[in-house]
Write an enzyme that holds these catalytic residues in place. Structure first.
Site, mmCIF file in Angstrom:
data_model
loop_
_atom_site.group_PDB
_atom_site.id
_atom_site.type_symbol
_atom_site.label_atom_id
_atom_site.label_comp_id
_atom_site.label_asym_id
_atom_site.label_seq_id
_atom_site.Cartn_x
_atom_site.Cartn_y
_atom_site.Cartn_z
ATOM 1 N N GLU A 185 2.893 61.113 33.209
ATOM 2 C CA GLU A 185 2.430 62.229 32.368
ATOM 3 C C GLU A 185 0.919 62.200 32.272
ATOM 4 O O GLU A 185 0.317 61.137 32.094
ATOM 5 C CB GLU A 185 2.968 62.148 30.925
ATOM 6 C CG GLU A 185 4.404 62.541 30.759
ATOM 7 C CD GLU A 185 4.854 62.546 29.292
ATOM 8 O OE1 GLU A 185 3.997 62.707 28.396
ATOM 9 O OE2 GLU A 185 6.054 62.370 29.067
HETATM 10 C C1 BGC Z 1 5.238 62.775 25.345
HETATM 11 C C2 BGC Z 1 5.527 64.251 25.493
HETATM 12 C C3 BGC Z 1 4.491 65.051 24.723
HETATM 13 C C4 BGC Z 1 3.146 64.785 25.341
HETATM 14 C C5 BGC Z 1 1.993 65.553 24.703
HETATM 15 C C6 BGC Z 1 3.784 62.429 25.383
HETATM 16 O O1 BGC Z 1 3.506 61.609 24.318
HETATM 17 O O2 BGC Z 1 6.001 62.014 26.217
HETATM 18 O O3 BGC Z 1 6.827 64.489 25.062
HETATM 19 O O4 BGC Z 1 4.781 66.401 24.679
HETATM 20 O O5 BGC Z 1 2.842 63.416 25.244
HETATM 21 O O6 BGC Z 1 1.849 65.208 23.370
#
Ligand code: BGC
Length: 463
Positions: free
Chosen positions: A370
């Site tokens: 992410e």
């Molecule tokens: C999480 C997501 C969240 C993103 C933005 C991460 O902490 O896994 O679910 O939407 O960050 O806050």
């Protein structure tokens, strides 16, 4: 383990790289989570999750919003996956909703839940998109929360059974798995601060929840290893570069404490290093929940570690913060560029986190599972010209590329996120998507950042 603090300039110019420059093994994709996109919260025999319950209580979420419909991915998944395909996206990370698959958390398996995820997986495969599945992205079945949730040691059995069900039903086609999403966030925000579901507070909730999540990381990994042939298994961590506010011994110590909590707490036990109690002595109280073989059983040989990075944190000593004596200096107080979440825009953090995780002998590979940013998006004449997000993602990709060029092991990048979605306690206000969601009509509009990502990825397919 040291905090590697480096100073890079942050060029906001357009990126001079293509996806090909990252090598042929490098994967690019988008990341999502069930509760944030699916909706269909009560369809068929689906059980409630802690997020269904938490969002139903007034005052928990900005504007009392909830994920009952969200992006309606439950009904629109084919359209969304086709859109991904049209954007040259070849890897899709999504999570399974435990209470859709096992409405009560244990026992009965829902045929409808299995059918739904089978269709999602098959649709990905048909479109040439590799599914990357997270077992748990924060939506615990409410029925299990009523028995204590992550605080109850029985979660180790509940989670094992759930992991077996997922591995058995989907493991023939899903070969890329992640066990947990950001355990520090769901235990910290959900079981210490009480700002996320289930809204519990205090050390007596936090410490057992942490320990049981650590155990479940390994339990999930072992189940997947045993039941899925040729599986690539990881788990994901939130992490941030931490920098002392002032160069004083007190702030430096405070930064080490924050590092232990934000970046080391869940990884180190899985590598056999135990809990990082040195700088955070209060963590020693976790021993009350640790049974004799636990630390041995907490170890698992993950194929990759999912690094999730959005910003850096600046830390200062604070006499008033109980246990830790350290606190984050908010970005808004530091006169720096910020996102809508009040997170500092600081792309070098991602380089430093890749570097930091690479220093552990047991970490075989890092994948950025992410990375992204929320800014105010304006829909003008049917277009969203999200320059700030575009620049943010480009700058982060440059840092990832630099890490790779410097010989660090990083083999993937997943943008958070595909479509704008439900951002937990912040509701629908912060938009992180490469694709704009009109939450009234469910129309999708590819933003400038999404158009750029498509082009960037396209180079991979041309040759
Ligand atoms: C999480 C997501 C969240 C993103 C933005 C991460 O902490 O896994 O679910 O939407 O960050 O806050």
């Amino acid at each position: 383990m040291q905090n590697h603090d480096m100073d890079f300039t942050n060029p906001q110019q357009n990126i001079n790289l293509t996806s090909q420059d990252f090598g042929t093994d490098f994967v690019f994709g988008v990341s999502t989570a069930a509760y944030q996109i699916e909706g269909a919260h009560a369809i068929h025999d689906k059980g409630a999750s802690i997020w269904d319950y938490f969002t139903s209580k007034k005052g928990n979420i900005l504007n009392n919003q909830h994920g009952q419909i969200a992006c309606d991915f439950y009904n629109k998944f084919e359209e969304d996956i086709l859109l991904m395909k049209s954007m040259n996206i070849k890897h899709f990370r999504f999570s399974l909703a435990w209470s859709r698959i096992m409405p009560n958390g244990t026992g009965t398996v829902s045929a409808d839940g299995i059918y739904f995820y089978n269709r999602v997986i098959n649709c990905c495969l048909k479109c040439g998109i590799t599914p990357w599945v997270t077992l748990y992205h924060w939506d615990l079945p409410q029925a299990l929360q009523e028995k204590g949730g992550w605080v109850n040691r029985a979660i180790m059995h509940w989670f094992e059974d759930y992991a077996k069900v997922c591995a058995t039903h989907f493991g023939d086609r899903v070969k890329h798995w992640m066990v947990l999403n950001e355990p520090m966030v769901f235990t910290g925000a959900g079981y210490f601060l009480g700002v996320h579901a289930p809204g519990n507070k205090g050390l007596k909730n936090f410490l057992p929840a942490v320990h049981h999540a650590v155990m479940c990381q390994a339990i999930g990994g072992k189940v997947l290893r045993a039941l899925v042939q040729n599986a690539t298994i990881g788990t994901t961590f939130s992490c941030s570069q931490v920098t002392p506010f002032r160069n004083t011994p007190k702030d430096v110590l405070a930064t080490k404490k924050a590092d232990a909590l934000l970046n080391r707490l869940f990884l180190e036990p899985s590598l056999g290093l135990g809990y990082p109690t040195k700088y955070v002595p209060v963590l020693k109280r976790i021993e009350a929940y640790v049974k004799s073989d636990d630390l041995e059983n907490a170890v698992f040989d993950f194929d990759f570690i999912g690094v999730q990075n959005y910003t850096r944190e600046v830390i200062t000593h604070s006499y008033f913060v109980p246990y830790l004596k350290a606190k984050i200096v908010k970005a808004s107080k530091r006169n720096v560029k910020t996102t809508l979440m009040d997170w500092e825009v600081y792309p070098p953090s991602i380089y430093n986190m890749i570097h930091k995780f690479n220093q552990y002998k047991g970490v075989k590979k890092v994948i950025i599972t992410e990375n992204g940013a929320a800014f105010t998006d304006e829909l003008i004449n049917g277009e969203v010209n999200d320059t700030e997000r575009l620049e943010y993602i480009q700058s982060c990709l440059e840092q990832v590329h630099k890490a790779k060029s410097d010989g660090l092991n990083v083999e993937g990048y997943f943008a958070w996120t595909f479509t704008d979605n439900f951002e937990w306690a912040e509701g629908y206000h912060p938009r992180f998507g490469l694709v704009y969601t009109n939450f009234y009509t469910q129309q999708r509009i590819v933003k400038a950042s999404g158009k750029w990502y498509k082009q960037f990825l396209g180079y991979n397919t041309i040759v």
